[in-house]
Design a protein around this motif. Sequence first.
Motif, PDB file in Angstrom:
ATOM      1  N   MET A 188      81.238  21.630 145.646  1.00  0.00           N
ATOM      2  CA  MET A 188      80.468  22.216 144.570  1.00  0.00           C
ATOM      3  C   MET A 188      80.064  23.647 144.924  1.00  0.00           C
ATOM      4  O   MET A 188      79.793  23.957 146.072  1.00  0.00           O
ATOM      5  CB  MET A 188      79.234  21.361 144.310  1.00  0.00           C
ATOM      6  N   ILE A 189      80.024  24.484 143.934  1.00  0.00           N
ATOM      7  CA  ILE A 189      79.684  25.886 144.138  1.00  0.00           C
ATOM      8  C   ILE A 189      78.172  26.053 144.072  1.00  0.00           C
ATOM      9  O   ILE A 189      77.530  25.662 143.108  1.00  0.00           O
ATOM     10  CB  ILE A 189      80.371  26.780 143.083  1.00  0.00           C
ATOM     11  N   ASP A 190      77.600  26.625 145.126  1.00  0.00           N
ATOM     12  CA  ASP A 190      76.169  26.889 145.192  1.00  0.00           C
ATOM     13  C   ASP A 190      75.838  28.098 144.320  1.00  0.00           C
ATOM     14  O   ASP A 190      76.440  29.145 144.442  1.00  0.00           O
ATOM     15  CB  ASP A 190      75.799  27.155 146.657  1.00  0.00           C
ATOM     16  N   LYS A 191      74.842  27.925 143.427  1.00  0.00           N
ATOM     17  CA  LYS A 191      74.478  28.974 142.472  1.00  0.00           C
ATOM     18  C   LYS A 191      74.001  30.259 143.162  1.00  0.00           C
ATOM     19  O   LYS A 191      74.376  31.350 142.768  1.00  0.00           O
ATOM     20  CB  LYS A 191      73.405  28.432 141.527  1.00  0.00           C
ATOM     21  N   GLU A 192      73.192  30.120 144.204  1.00  0.00           N
ATOM     22  CA  GLU A 192      72.697  31.299 144.918  1.00  0.00           C
ATOM     23  C   GLU A 192      73.831  32.028 145.615  1.00  0.00           C
ATOM     24  O   GLU A 192      73.896  33.258 145.591  1.00  0.00           O
ATOM     25  CB  GLU A 192      71.634  30.900 145.939  1.00  0.00           C
ATOM     26  N   ASN A 193      74.715  31.277 146.246  1.00  0.00           N
ATOM     27  CA  ASN A 193      75.858  31.861 146.927  1.00  0.00           C
ATOM     28  C   ASN A 193      76.760  32.583 145.930  1.00  0.00           C
ATOM     29  O   ASN A 193      77.248  33.686 146.203  1.00  0.00           O
ATOM     30  CB  ASN A 193      76.639  30.774 147.672  1.00  0.00           C
ATOM     31  N   MET A 194      76.963  31.967 144.775  1.00  0.00           N
ATOM     32  CA  MET A 194      77.791  32.571 143.746  1.00  0.00           C
ATOM     33  C   MET A 194      77.188  33.895 143.288  1.00  0.00           C
ATOM     34  O   MET A 194      77.884  34.902 143.184  1.00  0.00           O
ATOM     35  CB  MET A 194      77.939  31.619 142.555  1.00  0.00           C
ATOM     36  N   PHE A 201      75.104  35.843 144.928  1.00  0.00           N
ATOM     37  CA  PHE A 201      75.200  36.796 146.022  1.00  0.00           C
ATOM     38  C   PHE A 201      76.597  37.401 146.111  1.00  0.00           C
ATOM     39  O   PHE A 201      76.752  38.615 146.242  1.00  0.00           O
ATOM     40  CB  PHE A 201      74.821  36.127 147.349  1.00  0.00           C
ATOM     41  N   LEU A 202      77.623  36.544 146.031  1.00  0.00           N
ATOM     42  CA  LEU A 202      78.998  37.028 146.130  1.00  0.00           C
ATOM     43  C   LEU A 202      79.374  37.942 144.968  1.00  0.00           C
ATOM     44  O   LEU A 202      80.046  38.955 145.160  1.00  0.00           O
ATOM     45  CB  LEU A 202      79.975  35.858 146.209  1.00  0.00           C
ATOM     46  N   LEU A 203      78.947  37.595 143.757  1.00  0.00           N
ATOM     47  CA  LEU A 203      79.255  38.431 142.594  1.00  0.00           C
ATOM     48  C   LEU A 203      78.606  39.811 142.718  1.00  0.00           C
ATOM     49  O   LEU A 203      79.251  40.835 142.479  1.00  0.00           O
ATOM     50  CB  LEU A 203      78.794  37.756 141.307  1.00  0.00           C
ATOM     51  N   ILE A 204      77.334  39.828 143.099  1.00  0.00           N
ATOM     52  CA  ILE A 204      76.625  41.099 143.242  1.00  0.00           C
ATOM     53  C   ILE A 204      77.240  41.927 144.361  1.00  0.00           C
ATOM     54  O   ILE A 204      77.494  43.129 144.196  1.00  0.00           O
ATOM     55  CB  ILE A 204      75.124  40.861 143.492  1.00  0.00           C
ATOM     56  N   ALA A 205      77.488  41.295 145.501  1.00  0.00           N
ATOM     57  CA  ALA A 205      78.060  42.013 146.644  1.00  0.00           C
ATOM     58  C   ALA A 205      79.425  42.595 146.299  1.00  0.00           C
ATOM     59  O   ALA A 205      79.721  43.746 146.639  1.00  0.00           O
ATOM     60  CB  ALA A 205      78.159  41.079 147.849  1.00  0.00           C
ATOM     61  N   ARG A 206      80.249  41.809 145.619  1.00  0.00           N
ATOM     62  CA  ARG A 206      81.596  42.290 145.278  1.00  0.00           C
ATOM     63  C   ARG A 206      81.531  43.433 144.281  1.00  0.00           C
ATOM     64  O   ARG A 206      82.241  44.431 144.403  1.00  0.00           O
ATOM     65  CB  ARG A 206      82.444  41.146 144.725  1.00  0.00           C
ATOM     66  N   ARG A 207      80.655  43.310 143.280  1.00  0.00           N
ATOM     67  CA  ARG A 207      80.505  44.383 142.289  1.00  0.00           C
ATOM     68  C   ARG A 207      80.088  45.671 142.985  1.00  0.00           C
ATOM     69  O   ARG A 207      80.655  46.742 142.743  1.00  0.00           O
ATOM     70  CB  ARG A 207      79.476  43.995 141.223  1.00  0.00           C
TER      71      ARG A 207
END
Length: 67
Positions: A1-7, A9-15
């Motif tokens: 399952m995908i962790d909402k906080e991790n998701m 964080f990854l989206l913001i960091a990648r952007r």
Amino acid sequence: MIDKENMSFLLIARRKNLNLTQLELANKLGVSQSRISKIENGKLINDLPFWITLLSVLNLDLKSFKS
């Protein structure tokens, strides 16, 4: 399952890694800056076609979100 906080964080960091503002990303996706903010803050879940497009724009794949 995908962790909402991790998701988030990854989206913001990648952007940010791509030097994109929320507005620039929103324009690439044809959505509002507000929608991007809500996604990054975990307040909005989108449909699969949107996620596929978002991941494509950010040059990510689902493996990036594995816990």
